[in-house]
Design a protein around this motif. Structure first.
Motif, PDB file in Angstrom:
ATOM      1  N   SER A   1       5.617  -5.577 -22.445  1.00 55.41           N
ATOM      2  CA  SER A   1       5.481  -6.845 -21.767  1.00 55.41           C
ATOM      3  C   SER A   1       4.179  -7.408 -22.185  1.00 55.41           C
ATOM      4  O   SER A   1       3.304  -6.900 -22.627  1.00 55.41           O
ATOM      5  N   MET A   2       4.130  -8.698 -21.837  1.00 58.30           N
ATOM      6  CA  MET A   2       3.163  -9.355 -22.393  1.00 58.30           C
ATOM      7  C   MET A   2       2.613 -10.759 -21.280  1.00 58.30           C
ATOM      8  O   MET A   2       3.809 -11.101 -20.549  1.00 58.30           O
ATOM      9  N   ARG A   3       1.410 -11.224 -21.023  1.00 63.82           N
ATOM     10  CA  ARG A   3       0.933 -11.961 -20.113  1.00 63.82           C
ATOM     11  C   ARG A   3       0.167 -12.879 -21.059  1.00 63.82           C
ATOM     12  O   ARG A   3      -0.858 -12.554 -21.645  1.00 63.82           O
ATOM     13  N   PHE A   4       0.415 -14.022 -20.688  1.00 66.04           N
ATOM     14  CA  PHE A   4      -0.249 -15.084 -21.707  1.00 66.04           C
ATOM     15  C   PHE A   4       0.247 -16.590 -21.541  1.00 66.04           C
ATOM     16  O   PHE A   4       0.972 -16.667 -20.700  1.00 66.04           O
ATOM     17  N   SER A   5      -0.522 -17.433 -22.049  1.00 66.47           N
ATOM     18  CA  SER A   5      -0.464 -18.751 -22.066  1.00 66.47           C
ATOM     19  C   SER A   5       0.363 -19.243 -23.032  1.00 66.47           C
ATOM     20  O   SER A   5       0.216 -19.361 -24.331  1.00 66.47           O
ATOM     21  N   PRO A   6       1.911 -19.584 -22.876  1.00 66.20           N
ATOM     22  CA  PRO A   6       2.876 -19.929 -23.929  1.00 66.20           C
ATOM     23  C   PRO A   6       2.595 -21.225 -24.517  1.00 66.20           C
ATOM     24  O   PRO A   6       2.328 -22.241 -23.628  1.00 66.20           O
ATOM     25  N   SER A   7       2.605 -21.444 -25.696  1.00 66.42           N
ATOM     26  CA  SER A   7       2.827 -22.439 -26.050  1.00 66.42           C
ATOM     27  C   SER A   7       3.898 -22.722 -27.341  1.00 66.42           C
ATOM     28  O   SER A   7       4.109 -21.636 -27.687  1.00 66.42           O
ATOM     29  N   ASN A   8       4.092 -23.915 -27.759  1.00 64.52           N
ATOM     30  CA  ASN A   8       5.193 -23.817 -29.133  1.00 64.52           C
ATOM     31  C   ASN A   8       5.013 -22.968 -30.120  1.00 64.52           C
ATOM     32  O   ASN A   8       5.674 -22.554 -30.720  1.00 64.52           O
ATOM     33  N   GLN A   9       3.391 -23.231 -30.413  1.00 62.65           N
ATOM     34  CA  GLN A   9       3.092 -22.435 -31.562  1.00 62.65           C
ATOM     35  C   GLN A   9       3.317 -20.958 -31.360  1.00 62.65           C
ATOM     36  O   GLN A   9       3.614 -20.010 -32.480  1.00 62.65           O
ATOM     37  N   LEU A  10       3.069 -20.317 -30.145  1.00 58.17           N
ATOM     38  CA  LEU A  10       3.187 -18.823 -29.877  1.00 58.17           C
ATOM     39  C   LEU A  10       4.460 -18.597 -29.764  1.00 58.17           C
ATOM     40  O   LEU A  10       4.686 -17.390 -30.152  1.00 58.17           O
ATOM     41  N   ILE A  11       5.274 -19.269 -29.279  1.00 60.25           N
ATOM     42  CA  ILE A  11       6.809 -18.853 -29.321  1.00 60.25           C
ATOM     43  C   ILE A  11       7.283 -18.322 -30.205  1.00 60.25           C
ATOM     44  O   ILE A  11       8.027 -17.306 -30.334  1.00 60.25           O
ATOM     45  N   SER A  12       7.024 -19.046 -31.656  1.00 60.16           N
ATOM     46  CA  SER A  12       7.847 -18.425 -32.794  1.00 60.16           C
ATOM     47  C   SER A  12       7.079 -17.128 -33.223  1.00 60.16           C
ATOM     48  O   SER A  12       8.014 -16.310 -33.669  1.00 60.16           O
ATOM     49  N   ILE A  13       5.778 -16.978 -32.708  1.00 59.96           N
ATOM     50  CA  ILE A  13       5.195 -15.702 -33.221  1.00 59.96           C
ATOM     51  C   ILE A  13       5.756 -14.506 -32.362  1.00 59.96           C
ATOM     52  O   ILE A  13       5.977 -13.423 -32.989  1.00 59.96           O
ATOM     53  N   VAL A  14       5.986 -14.805 -31.146  1.00 63.68           N
ATOM     54  CA  VAL A  14       6.622 -13.843 -30.132  1.00 63.68           C
ATOM     55  C   VAL A  14       8.126 -13.461 -30.487  1.00 63.68           C
ATOM     56  O   VAL A  14       8.565 -12.378 -30.570  1.00 63.68           O
ATOM     57  N   ARG A  15       8.634 -14.679 -30.934  1.00 67.04           N
ATOM     58  CA  ARG A  15      10.184 -14.587 -31.330  1.00 67.04           C
ATOM     59  C   ARG A  15      10.416 -13.614 -32.346  1.00 67.04           C
ATOM     60  O   ARG A  15      11.277 -12.872 -32.496  1.00 67.04           O
ATOM     61  N   ARG A  16       9.179 -13.940 -33.381  1.00 67.02           N
ATOM     62  CA  ARG A  16       9.385 -12.799 -34.603  1.00 67.02           C
ATOM     63  C   ARG A  16       9.163 -11.488 -34.436  1.00 67.02           C
ATOM     64  O   ARG A  16       9.776 -10.788 -34.957  1.00 67.02           O
ATOM     65  N   PHE A  17       8.342 -11.389 -33.571  1.00 69.54           N
ATOM     66  CA  PHE A  17       7.840 -10.248 -33.256  1.00 69.54           C
ATOM     67  C   PHE A  17       9.102  -9.261 -32.520  1.00 69.54           C
ATOM     68  O   PHE A  17       9.192  -8.137 -32.921  1.00 69.54           O
ATOM     69  N   VAL A  18       9.755 -10.098 -31.637  1.00 69.59           N
ATOM     70  CA  VAL A  18      10.981  -9.305 -30.871  1.00 69.59           C
ATOM     71  C   VAL A  18      12.059  -9.216 -32.063  1.00 69.59           C
ATOM     72  O   VAL A  18      12.619  -7.927 -31.988  1.00 69.59           O
ATOM     73  N   LEU A  19      12.093 -10.220 -32.982  1.00 67.60           N
ATOM     74  CA  LEU A  19      13.339  -9.723 -33.855  1.00 67.60           C
ATOM     75  C   LEU A  19      12.756  -8.401 -34.892  1.00 67.60           C
ATOM     76  O   LEU A  19      13.751  -7.837 -34.979  1.00 67.60           O
ATOM     77  N   ALA A  20      11.676  -8.743 -35.208  1.00 67.92           N
ATOM     78  CA  ALA A  20      11.183  -7.498 -36.258  1.00 67.92           C
ATOM     79  C   ALA A  20      11.318  -6.147 -35.557  1.00 67.92           C
ATOM     80  O   ALA A  20      11.590  -4.992 -35.771  1.00 67.92           O
ATOM     81  N   PHE A  21      10.518  -6.058 -34.145  1.00 65.34           N
ATOM     82  CA  PHE A  21      10.217  -4.606 -33.499  1.00 65.34           C
ATOM     83  C   PHE A  21      11.664  -4.130 -33.172  1.00 65.34           C
ATOM     84  O   PHE A  21      11.919  -2.885 -33.202  1.00 65.34           O
ATOM     85  N   TYR A  22      12.531  -5.136 -32.663  1.00 63.71           N
ATOM     86  CA  TYR A  22      13.771  -4.506 -32.158  1.00 63.71           C
ATOM     87  C   TYR A  22      14.999  -4.305 -33.109  1.00 63.71           C
ATOM     88  O   TYR A  22      15.584  -3.412 -33.213  1.00 63.71           O
ATOM     89  N   GLY A  23      14.561  -4.967 -34.247  1.00 62.35           N
ATOM     90  CA  GLY A  23      15.513  -4.650 -35.487  1.00 62.35           C
ATOM     91  C   GLY A  23      15.098  -3.496 -35.856  1.00 62.35           C
ATOM     92  O   GLY A  23      16.012  -2.678 -36.171  1.00 62.35           O
ATOM     93  N   ARG A  24      13.929  -3.006 -35.878  1.00 61.87           N
ATOM     94  CA  ARG A  24      13.593  -1.554 -36.213  1.00 61.87           C
ATOM     95  C   ARG A  24      13.724  -0.480 -35.480  1.00 61.87           C
ATOM     96  O   ARG A  24      14.480   0.541 -35.792  1.00 61.87           O
ATOM     97  N   VAL A  25      13.573  -0.821 -34.052  1.00 69.03           N
ATOM     98  CA  VAL A  25      13.655   0.188 -33.237  1.00 69.03           C
ATOM     99  C   VAL A  25      15.207   0.557 -33.058  1.00 69.03           C
ATOM    100  O   VAL A  25      15.531   1.699 -32.719  1.00 69.03           O
ATOM    101  N   LEU A  26      16.042  -0.574 -33.090  1.00 65.26           N
ATOM    102  CA  LEU A  26      17.320  -0.210 -32.560  1.00 65.26           C
ATOM    103  C   LEU A  26      18.308   0.006 -33.863  1.00 65.26           C
ATOM    104  O   LEU A  26      19.306   0.334 -34.032  1.00 65.26           O
TER     105      LEU A  26
END
Lengths: 124, 173
Positions: B19-44
């Motif tokens: 979980s994360m608490r942050f001030s979302p911006s359009n620039q940060l959204i893609s960073i978080v999306r890429r993290f989710v893609l990579a993290f769950y790609g590896r974990v699952l």
């Protein structure tokens, strides 16, 4: 040869026309920062083809990492514009997709259903 | 015997939450999306499913940027339950104006109530082409393109939207 280009946010797009062939290529991420610019770019592509018709346009998404819903809407708007042309002036859009970017399969399925026989998808 | 271990087991994706608490911006959204893609790609071990989670994450975070009334949002992604059938939940919590919260609630209820979400999505696409602002497609896109079901809670100005997926390890799609 004529070219239309878009450089905005994290997305790059170009439309290159060489004779009867029109290739529109996308690179990067199309998100909320660029939805209006993307819609304008596709509008320019459509206007160019209206002036000088072709039978088919290739839309190469293979290097498009991600597209959000508002940029997806820009493609919907483009398809609607093609549909509104007289039947004889309508052109087909052949999407080139990458299996590496899994979102493309599902988004292009929705777009192809929406566009009917105007749409072809090449997975690669 | 019979007690569950907290240690990761071979073949088990658990634990796999953040979980994360942050001030979302359009620039940060893609960073978080890429993290989710990579993290769950590896974990699952399943890039298709992680791609679905990334799409849901991106669309929910963009909603928070567009409709949030302050600069704070909380995102959580959690894999729950026990094999063979797990549940994966993407939850976004932020504060939004009442009219935007009501519009999101109406969309989620419409999606929950419709028999054919794909046809509903197609109808929304027709409407979207005539819209001057926004697409109105984000939540429906999550429902239809990821297959995740949507739930929403409103408490005052706090809005929580969650996207839920049943997941069987080893069976992607």
């Amino acid at each position: 040869m004529s070219t239309i280009e878009l450089v905005a946010g994290e997305v790059r797009a170009s439309c290159v026309r060489a004779g009867e062939q029109v290739v529109v290529s996308f690179l990067g991420t199309a998100d909320a920062q660029v939805d209006a610019q993307l819609e304008g770019f596709l509008g320019q592509v459509h206007a160019m083809i209206e002036r000088e018709p072709v039978a088919e346009v290739i839309a190469d998404l293979r290097h498009l990492e991600f597209m959000n819903s508002s940029c997806f809407k820009a493609f919907v708007t483009w398809l609607v514009a093609v549909r509104r042309l007289p039947r004889a002036s309508q052109y087909r859009i052949r999407f080139r997709a990458s299996e590496r970017h899994h979102w493309q399969k599902r988004s292009l399925h929705a777009l192809s259903y929406f566009g009917g026989d105007l749409i072809t998808i090449e997975a690669g | 015997m019979g007690e569950e271990s907290d240690e990761p087991r071979a073949g088990s994706p658990l634990p796999a939450a953040f979980s994360m608490r942050f001030s979302p911006s359009n620039q940060l959204i893609s960073i978080v999306r890429r993290f989710v893609l990579a993290f769950y790609g590896r974990v699952l071990g399943d890039n298709e499913t992680s791609g679905l989670l990334a799409l849901a994450t991106h669309e929910l975070l963009e909603n928070a940027v567009k409709y949030g009334i302050n600069d704070e949002a909380s995102l959580a992604v959690e894999v729950r339950g026990a094999a063979p059938t797990l549940e994966i939940v993407v939850t976004l919590r932020n504060q939004a104006r009442a009219e935007h919260a009501a519009a999101a609630m109406a969309m989620i209820e419409a999606l929950r109530g419709c028999e054919d979400p794909f046809s509903f999505y197609q109808a929304l696409m027709i409407e979207a082409a005539g819209r001057q602002q926004g697409s109105g497609l984000g939540l429906a896109r999550i429902r239809v393109e990821t297959g995740m079901t949507l739930e929403m809670k409103i408490e005052g100005a706090t809005v929580e939207i969650s996207a839920h997926m049943r997941y069987e390890p080893g069976r992607s799609g």
